[in-house]
Write an enzyme that holds these catalytic residues in place. Structure first.
Site, mmCIF file in Angstrom:
data_model
loop_
_atom_site.group_PDB
_atom_site.id
_atom_site.type_symbol
_atom_site.label_atom_id
_atom_site.label_comp_id
_atom_site.label_asym_id
_atom_site.label_seq_id
_atom_site.Cartn_x
_atom_site.Cartn_y
_atom_site.Cartn_z
ATOM 1 N N ARG A 112 -19.531 -34.199 -21.049
ATOM 2 C CA ARG A 112 -20.746 -34.664 -20.232
ATOM 3 C C ARG A 112 -21.434 -33.467 -19.153
ATOM 4 O O ARG A 112 -21.949 -32.842 -18.825
ATOM 5 C CB ARG A 112 -20.433 -35.690 -18.937
ATOM 6 C CG ARG A 112 -20.034 -36.675 -19.522
ATOM 7 C CD ARG A 112 -20.307 -37.548 -18.839
ATOM 8 N NE ARG A 112 -21.487 -37.886 -17.890
ATOM 9 C CZ ARG A 112 -21.606 -39.013 -16.683
ATOM 10 N NH1 ARG A 112 -20.838 -39.616 -16.725
ATOM 11 N NH2 ARG A 112 -22.902 -38.865 -16.158
ATOM 12 N N LYS A 161 -25.987 -28.092 -15.195
ATOM 13 C CA LYS A 161 -26.202 -29.688 -15.846
ATOM 14 C C LYS A 161 -26.823 -30.124 -13.883
ATOM 15 O O LYS A 161 -28.124 -30.381 -14.376
ATOM 16 C CB LYS A 161 -24.968 -29.923 -15.638
ATOM 17 C CG LYS A 161 -25.120 -31.475 -15.575
ATOM 18 C CD LYS A 161 -23.920 -32.250 -15.957
ATOM 19 C CE LYS A 161 -22.985 -32.142 -14.637
ATOM 20 N NZ LYS A 161 -23.394 -33.826 -13.674
ATOM 21 N N ASN A 162 -26.479 -29.341 -13.211
ATOM 22 C CA ASN A 162 -27.236 -30.278 -12.030
ATOM 23 C C ASN A 162 -28.576 -29.735 -11.319
ATOM 24 O O ASN A 162 -29.719 -30.415 -10.423
ATOM 25 C CB ASN A 162 -26.358 -30.472 -10.916
ATOM 26 C CG ASN A 162 -25.369 -31.537 -11.190
ATOM 27 O OD1 ASN A 162 -25.010 -32.579 -12.437
ATOM 28 N ND2 ASN A 162 -24.117 -31.142 -10.616
ATOM 29 N N ARG A 170 -22.117 -45.165 -4.354
ATOM 30 C CA ARG A 170 -23.305 -44.672 -4.638
ATOM 31 C C ARG A 170 -24.547 -45.221 -4.485
ATOM 32 O O ARG A 170 -25.404 -45.866 -6.120
ATOM 33 C CB ARG A 170 -23.498 -43.510 -5.967
ATOM 34 C CG ARG A 170 -22.005 -42.506 -6.260
ATOM 35 C CD ARG A 170 -21.923 -42.254 -7.498
ATOM 36 N NE ARG A 170 -23.308 -41.086 -7.138
ATOM 37 C CZ ARG A 170 -23.356 -40.406 -8.674
ATOM 38 N NH1 ARG A 170 -22.445 -40.259 -9.295
ATOM 39 N NH2 ARG A 170 -23.818 -39.308 -8.319
ATOM 40 N N CYS A 186 -20.452 -45.856 -9.610
ATOM 41 C CA CYS A 186 -19.330 -45.336 -10.564
ATOM 42 C C CYS A 186 -17.551 -45.435 -10.536
ATOM 43 O O CYS A 186 -17.631 -45.947 -9.474
ATOM 44 C CB CYS A 186 -19.932 -44.477 -10.538
ATOM 45 S SG CYS A 186 -19.953 -42.693 -9.793
ATOM 46 N N ASP A 213 -18.232 -31.364 -6.363
ATOM 47 C CA ASP A 213 -17.169 -31.359 -7.309
ATOM 48 C C ASP A 213 -16.236 -29.972 -7.553
ATOM 49 O O ASP A 213 -16.309 -29.916 -9.149
ATOM 50 C CB ASP A 213 -18.886 -30.773 -8.126
ATOM 51 C CG ASP A 213 -20.360 -31.775 -8.219
ATOM 52 O OD1 ASP A 213 -19.899 -32.930 -7.808
ATOM 53 O OD2 ASP A 213 -20.957 -31.997 -8.586
#
Ligand code: EPZ
Length: 421
Positions: A400, A22-23, A122, A117, A307
């Site tokens: 997500r 994803k990233n 951030r 968030c 993460d």
């Protein structure tokens, strides 16, 4: 809202295959805005965040098509809107990555400020400061960054005040079409930076030093198209390995990019797991013993990724002894603590970024709520290891970032189903 229902207590056993990252995919999709020819991307994961980025590209005017093998081709020659609206940036912060490419190619763009968030405030000050150094005029008005550079961006020597993955990516992309040379010091070294550089290079950009603290980009007049296959998702792989460790399982992950997981595999060894790397396959064996608790400190790459912090915390919850979890990247990434406690975990917050976890004999199923993407995967791990039934609500967070999570876990023997409520 959908929920996950998990009957825990079954070890994860078998073989799974990593999905595309994803990233890596998100900045690469943003980078298509730099190309004067179509870019064809393979192995994009089927995830909500990817759909959101594609929606944004379409909103800007890009032509996006999907072939029968799920390759995605993006043609950005049809861009007509130079504004990334609040609704899409609010949904997903990575949308902010269109700022650098659009500014570099079109000389003008408005991108909504992402705001805070669930895991912290951030800010994006480093992105903005660097683009200003490259000659951008920036104003912040009505919640938008309004950027322009009438004469184009110019290369600059930029020193990031802190290590930022998104900041490094935004600047790197902008620099590919700037006049002259840009040097980014104190750059992030994450594999996703190396991936973006490889893809940009395939488009004709001239970049060196990615994966080190200093990245050098020589600007080009224009970039062309390319075909690019996105690497595997190291965070997804780490999550499944930790889940296998927490359930006393035995797991093989194929196409797992072990070279990006050095610190994670070493840490799983500290917990007592047997880890074998064979080519691109990682095998983890945690059968027949209780893991020993370990201290985990998150750091920028090549350290343990933030993460995977929540997932390691869940593993400590069912290990023997005490492990300290220290989060150094985000200031508010412990939202999962209270939910893990609902499963019977023993966790004491020493301060807002340090948690001391004392392993318990067993976790017990309960109703819990996902608060962000990685927090939700820690709850899945807790639920898989727990005795009894857990219901996890607000699982849109998990969609997500984890492709086909129920299917993959069920294949490995988990008793998990999605309830559509
Ligand atoms: C990327 O976010 C990832 N997102 C995150 O993954 C990941 O947690 C993070 O990097 C750290 O590895 C994507 O790749 C899409 P940062 P990013 O800029 O780029 C501060 C997940 O779960 N900072 O490296 O937004 C910032 O507040 C997600 O998949 C500034 O102060 O992270 C944070 O404390 C969540 N000013 C730290 O730096 C800035 O201008 C690192 O953030 C930029 C960042």
């Amino acid at each position: 809202m959908d929920r996950l229902l998990i009957h825990g207590g079954r070890p994860l056993e078998g073989t799974t295959r990593a999905s595309g990252s994803k990233n890596s995919s998100l900045p690469i999709l943003a980078a298509t805005l730099l190309a004067s020819e179509p870019v064809c991307l393979n192995s994009l994961p089927h995830l909500r965040d990817i759909t959101t980025m594609v929606e944004l590209l379409v909103e800007l005017g890009a032509n996006v098509s999907v072939d029968e093998r799920l390759g995605v081709t993006v043609d950005t020659n049809t861009i007509r809107v130079l504004r990334a609206p609040y609704d899409l940036v609010r949904k997903m912060r990575a949308s902010f990555l269109v700022l650098g490419p659009l500014l570099a190619r079109y000389g003008k763009v408005e991108v909504s400020l992402p705001g805070g968030c669930a895991i912290g405030t951030r800010p994006v000050d480093q992105h903005l400061k660097a683009l200003e150094q490259m000659g951008a005029d920036l104003v912040i008005e009505d919640g938008y960054v309004k950027a322009s550079c009438d004469k184009g961006l110019v290369g600059a020597n930029i020193r990031m005040d802190l290590v930022t993955v998104g900041g490094t990516q935004n600047v790197m992309m902008a620099a590919t079409l700037a006049k002259g040379t840009t040097v980014i010091e104190n750059a992030a070294r994450e594999p996703e930076i190396v991936e973006l550089a490889s893809c940009l290079r395939a488009m004709g950009a001239q970049i060196s030093g990615e994966g080190t603290e200093t990245i050098v980009v020589e600007g080009r007049e224009q970039l062309g198209g390319c075909m690019y296959r996105v690497m595997s998702d190291r965070i997804e792989v780490g999550t499944y390995l930790i889940a296998a460790a927490a359930t006393g399982g035995h797991l093989r992950v194929d196409e797992a990019c072990p070279e990006t997981l050095g610190a994670v595999l070493a840490k799983l060894g500290d917990f007592g797991c047997r880890v074998i790397v064979d080519g691109s396959t990682i095998e983890l064996d945690a059968r027949g013993f209780t893991p020993s608790a370990a201290d985990v400190r998150t750091e920028a790459y090549p350290g343990i990724p933030t993460d995977l912090q929540a997932q390691f915390m869940a593993l400590n919850c069912v290990s023997e002894g005490q492990g300290r979890i220290t989060e150094t990247v985000f200031e508010n990434r412990f939202m999962h603590v209270q939910e893990l406690v609902r499963l019977g975990a023993s966790i004491r917050l020493e301060n807002p970024t340090t948690a001391v976890v004392t392993g318990v004999k067993e976790l017990r199923g309960a109703q819990v709520m996902a608060t962000d993407l990685r927090a939700s995967s820690s709850l899945v791990i807790g639920a898989l290891a727990a005795v009894g039934t857990t219901t996890i609500s607000r699982i849109y967070h998990i969609d997500r970032g984890y492709e086909c999570i129920e299917e993959k876990l069920r294949w490995l023997g988990a008793d998990i189903e999605r309830l559509h409520v």
